[in-house]
Design a protein around this motif. Structure first.
Motif, PDB file in Angstrom:
ATOM      1  N   UNK A 308       0.867  -1.178   0.000  1.00 38.98           N
ATOM      2  CA  UNK A 308       0.000   0.000   0.000  1.00 38.98           C
ATOM      3  C   UNK A 308       0.901   1.225   0.000  1.00 38.98           C
ATOM      4  N   UNK A 309       0.822   2.020  -1.060  1.00 37.14           N
ATOM      5  CA  UNK A 309       1.640   3.226  -1.193  1.00 37.14           C
ATOM      6  C   UNK A 309       0.742   4.450  -1.183  1.00 37.14           C
ATOM      7  N   UNK A 310       1.054   5.400  -0.320  1.00 38.53           N
ATOM      8  CA  UNK A 310       0.276   6.624  -0.194  1.00 38.53           C
ATOM      9  C   UNK A 310       0.744   7.657  -1.224  1.00 38.53           C
ATOM     10  N   UNK A 311       0.116   8.824  -1.197  1.00 43.35           N
ATOM     11  CA  UNK A 311       0.400   9.873  -2.171  1.00 43.35           C
ATOM     12  C   UNK A 311       1.859  10.323  -2.113  1.00 43.35           C
ATOM     13  N   UNK A 312       2.424  10.542  -3.302  1.00 43.47           N
ATOM     14  CA  UNK A 312       3.739  11.150  -3.386  1.00 43.47           C
ATOM     15  C   UNK A 312       4.915  10.260  -3.048  1.00 43.47           C
ATOM     16  N   UNK A 313       4.720   8.950  -2.950  1.00 43.01           N
ATOM     17  CA  UNK A 313       5.820   8.036  -2.628  1.00 43.01           C
ATOM     18  C   UNK A 313       6.711   7.851  -3.861  1.00 43.01           C
ATOM     19  N   UNK A 314       8.007   7.770  -3.619  1.00 41.49           N
ATOM     20  CA  UNK A 314       8.972   7.535  -4.705  1.00 41.49           C
ATOM     21  C   UNK A 314       9.723   6.232  -4.438  1.00 41.49           C
ATOM     22  N   UNK A 315       9.697   5.351  -5.411  1.00 43.51           N
ATOM     23  CA  UNK A 315      10.412   4.069  -5.328  1.00 43.51           C
ATOM     24  C   UNK A 315      11.411   4.041  -6.473  1.00 43.51           C
ATOM     25  N   UNK A 316      12.699   4.121  -6.143  1.00 40.05           N
ATOM     26  CA  UNK A 316      13.740   4.249  -7.160  1.00 40.05           C
ATOM     27  C   UNK A 316      14.022   2.921  -7.862  1.00 40.05           C
ATOM     28  N   UNK A 317      14.719   3.002  -8.971  1.00 40.79           N
ATOM     29  CA  UNK A 317      15.074   1.842  -9.779  1.00 40.79           C
ATOM     30  C   UNK A 317      15.894   0.845  -8.952  1.00 40.79           C
ATOM     31  N   UNK A 318      15.565  -0.423  -9.075  1.00 41.50           N
ATOM     32  CA  UNK A 318      16.283  -1.470  -8.357  1.00 41.50           C
ATOM     33  C   UNK A 318      15.743  -1.756  -6.969  1.00 41.50           C
ATOM     34  N   UNK A 319      14.895  -0.882  -6.431  1.00 44.59           N
ATOM     35  CA  UNK A 319      14.308  -1.116  -5.106  1.00 44.59           C
ATOM     36  C   UNK A 319      13.248  -2.217  -5.203  1.00 44.59           C
ATOM     37  N   UNK A 320      13.149  -3.026  -4.141  1.00 34.94           N
ATOM     38  CA  UNK A 320      12.177  -4.116  -4.099  1.00 34.94           C
ATOM     39  C   UNK A 320      11.369  -4.020  -2.808  1.00 34.94           C
ATOM     40  N   UNK A 321      10.050  -3.929  -2.957  1.00 37.49           N
ATOM     41  CA  UNK A 321       9.153  -3.822  -1.812  1.00 37.49           C
ATOM     42  C   UNK A 321       8.142  -4.963  -1.857  1.00 37.49           C
ATOM     43  N   UNK A 323       4.933  -6.621   0.731  1.00 32.90           N
ATOM     44  CA  UNK A 323       4.146  -6.535   1.975  1.00 32.90           C
ATOM     45  C   UNK A 323       4.538  -5.313   2.797  1.00 32.90           C
ATOM     46  N   UNK A 324       4.569  -4.159   2.145  1.00 36.21           N
ATOM     47  CA  UNK A 324       4.971  -2.918   2.812  1.00 36.21           C
ATOM     48  C   UNK A 324       3.856  -1.876   2.766  1.00 36.21           C
ATOM     49  N   UNK A 325       3.888  -0.974   3.738  1.00 35.30           N
ATOM     50  CA  UNK A 325       2.996   0.184   3.782  1.00 35.30           C
ATOM     51  C   UNK A 325       3.895   1.412   3.812  1.00 35.30           C
ATOM     52  N   UNK A 326       3.862   2.201   2.752  1.00 38.20           N
ATOM     53  CA  UNK A 326       4.734   3.370   2.639  1.00 38.20           C
ATOM     54  C   UNK A 326       3.844   4.609   2.607  1.00 38.20           C
ATOM     55  N   UNK A 327       3.964   5.436   3.619  1.00 35.60           N
ATOM     56  CA  UNK A 327       3.063   6.579   3.758  1.00 35.60           C
ATOM     57  C   UNK A 327       3.526   7.785   2.939  1.00 35.60           C
ATOM     58  N   UNK A 328       2.730   8.800   2.983  1.00 33.01           N
ATOM     59  CA  UNK A 328       2.830   9.972   2.113  1.00 33.01           C
ATOM     60  C   UNK A 328       4.239  10.574   2.045  1.00 33.01           C
ATOM     61  N   UNK A 329       4.695  10.796   0.787  1.00 34.69           N
ATOM     62  CA  UNK A 329       5.944  11.506   0.493  1.00 34.69           C
ATOM     63  C   UNK A 329       7.197  10.808   1.010  1.00 34.69           C
ATOM     64  N   UNK A 336      17.222  -0.633  -2.543  1.00 34.53           N
ATOM     65  CA  UNK A 336      16.746  -0.969  -1.198  1.00 34.53           C
ATOM     66  C   UNK A 336      15.846  -2.194  -1.288  1.00 34.53           C
ATOM     67  N   UNK A 337      15.832  -3.005  -0.234  1.00 35.48           N
ATOM     68  CA  UNK A 337      15.044  -4.238  -0.205  1.00 35.48           C
ATOM     69  C   UNK A 337      14.216  -4.231   1.084  1.00 35.48           C
ATOM     70  N   UNK A 338      12.892  -4.104   0.951  1.00 39.58           N
ATOM     71  CA  UNK A 338      12.008  -3.983   2.113  1.00 39.58           C
ATOM     72  C   UNK A 338      11.005  -5.130   2.138  1.00 39.58           C
ATOM     73  N   UNK A 339      10.849  -5.742   3.308  1.00 40.74           N
ATOM     74  CA  UNK A 339       9.872  -6.805   3.507  1.00 40.74           C
ATOM     75  C   UNK A 339       9.120  -6.527   4.807  1.00 40.74           C
ATOM     76  N   UNK A 340       7.800  -6.445   4.736  1.00 41.14           N
ATOM     77  CA  UNK A 340       6.961  -6.213   5.925  1.00 41.14           C
ATOM     78  C   UNK A 340       7.438  -4.981   6.693  1.00 41.14           C
ATOM     79  N   UNK A 341       7.452  -3.859   6.006  1.00 45.62           N
ATOM     80  CA  UNK A 341       7.906  -2.587   6.572  1.00 45.62           C
ATOM     81  C   UNK A 341       6.769  -1.571   6.523  1.00 45.62           C
ATOM     82  N   UNK A 342       6.603  -0.815   7.600  1.00 42.16           N
ATOM     83  CA  UNK A 342       5.701   0.336   7.630  1.00 42.16           C
ATOM     84  C   UNK A 342       6.576   1.574   7.722  1.00 42.16           C
ATOM     85  N   UNK A 343       6.610   2.379   6.651  1.00 39.01           N
ATOM     86  CA  UNK A 343       7.394   3.616   6.649  1.00 39.01           C
ATOM     87  C   UNK A 343       6.437   4.796   6.756  1.00 39.01           C
TER      88      UNK A 343
END
Length: 371
Positions: A308-321, A323-329, A336-343
């Motif tokens: 679940x990605x909120x407004x304005x999130x940026x995921x750069x090339x090569x990053x792997x997400x 089961x993550x929740x990434x909040x606004x901006x 980067x490699x993220x598993x089960x992360x709430x940012x």
């Protein structure tokens, strides 16, 4: 317009188990489902039922709630008369610690406001759950049954401590179970009630005279003891109260299921939220997105799965997400490699960073934190 009903939402202290997620906010303003806050579901249920006067009682950590609700325009509650009223703590004696011990004590602090209510009935509810409740149907049952109090309940299993009602064949309950720790007899209370204004004032007076602070344990018990019966309305759709980081993570992952989204966002009962003008989300040629909820204004170059990605999130090339929740901006840098992360909002996950949690213990990155 529903001229017979006024909403009272109390947003008191957040559950400690929400830890970092409520370090700078009240749980009612917790971001949810890509572009919403939890209180949006309660407010929208009221507005969809024609309620045009809503009071929000606040206690602490309510700056983000003020910013989000503003003047109530996005819920059609910006009005010269009535509309949305935001009530910070006031009306307390000098000896008071400034922290409410319960709902009834919070209501006492705004007693003069409640006494001025012109509607015959009020909706008393919290603002920390995800559910789209058909409040018009609740009110119709409340009126038809002649009940003085109608409780909205759910059959959903609730593992956290909660209250339960056991209805009889007529749909009323005089049997209350308090602080149940899991599934049990009867149905779980959502902590949304419709009741007569005069009865609420009587219960407030009873609690004030006896220095009692809680609605369920004190006021509702007294009402039943003097011969009252509580009408029971069962909400059959999705319901989830957010009381811990695990609750938040699991509920967010459940929004990736079509049946849950259909329950939360039916076409005839829209969920309103604060508008934020954004361009469409950009997906580069390297982007890979699977089974994810992506809000507007995102910039996706990496791989995103079951997120679940909120407004304005940026995921750069090569990053792997996954089961993550990434909040606004928030920003996730390359590789980067993220598993089960709430940012949380405005977090920065640095290049080649590895963060891995699990469904029972997700990693939480606090608001504005650089990792």
């Amino acid at each position: 317009m529903n001229n017979d009903l006024l909403g009272i939402i109390y947003t008191l202290r957040s559950e400690p188990a929400l830890s970092e997620l409520v370090a700078n906010r009240n749980s009612a303003s917790l971001p949810f489902c890509g572009r919403y806050r939890l209180i949006d579901f309660t407010l929208s249920s009221l507005v969809n039922a024609g309620v045009r006067e809503v009071d929000v009682i606040m206690e602490r950590d309510y700056q983000s709630l003020l910013d989000h609700l503003s003047g109530g325009k996005d819920w059609n509650l910006a009005r010269r008369s009535g509309g949305l009223r935001l009530l910070p703590p006031f009306g307390l004696p000098e000896s008071h610690s400034g922290t409410f011990n319960g709902c009834m004590e919070a209501l006492q602090s705004v007693r003069s406001v409640i006494q001025s209510i012109t509607q015959d009935n009020v909706v008393l509810t919290t603002g920390d759950f995800a559910a789209n409740i058909d409040l018009a149907a609740v009110q119709a049952q409340h009126i038809a049954s002649g009940a003085e109090i109608t409780a909205v309940c759910t059959r959903t299993d609730t593992p956290y401590p909660h209250h339960r009602l056991i209805p009889d064949a007529d749909g009323f309950s005089t049997h209350l179970i308090f602080s149940n720790g899991g599934p049990g007899e009867g149905v779980a209370v959502t902590e949304m009630y419709i009741m007569k204004k005069e009865l609420l004032l009587q219960l407030m007076e009873y609690c004030a005279d006896g220095a009692k602070a809680h609605f369920h344990r004190d006021a509702l018990t007294h009402f039943v003891q003097i011969g009252g019966k509580v009408g029971v309305y069962v909400h059959e759709g999705y319901f989830r109260r957010i009381t811990s980081v695990i609750d938040y993570f699991q509920a967010s992952m459940e929004t990736l299921r079509p049946d849950v989204m259909n329950d939360l966002f039916p076409a005839d009962r829209p969920v309103r939220t604060k508008e934020r003008a954004e361009v469409s989300t950009y997906y580069s040629e390297t982007a890979v997105v699977k089974n994810s909820l992506i809000a507007d204004g995102c910039y996706i170059e990496g791989e995103v799965e079951d997120c679940v990605l909120f407004r304005g999130v940026r995921v750069a090339k090569g990053a792997k997400l996954k089961n993550c929740i990434i909040m606004q901006d928030a920003v996730v840098e390359s590789d980067a490699d993220l598993r089960c992360v709430i940012a949380d909002k405005n977090a920065l996950i640095s290049q080649s960073c590895l963060l891995a949690g699990n469904e029972r213990l997700p990693v939480v990155v606090r608001k504005g934190m650089h990792v």
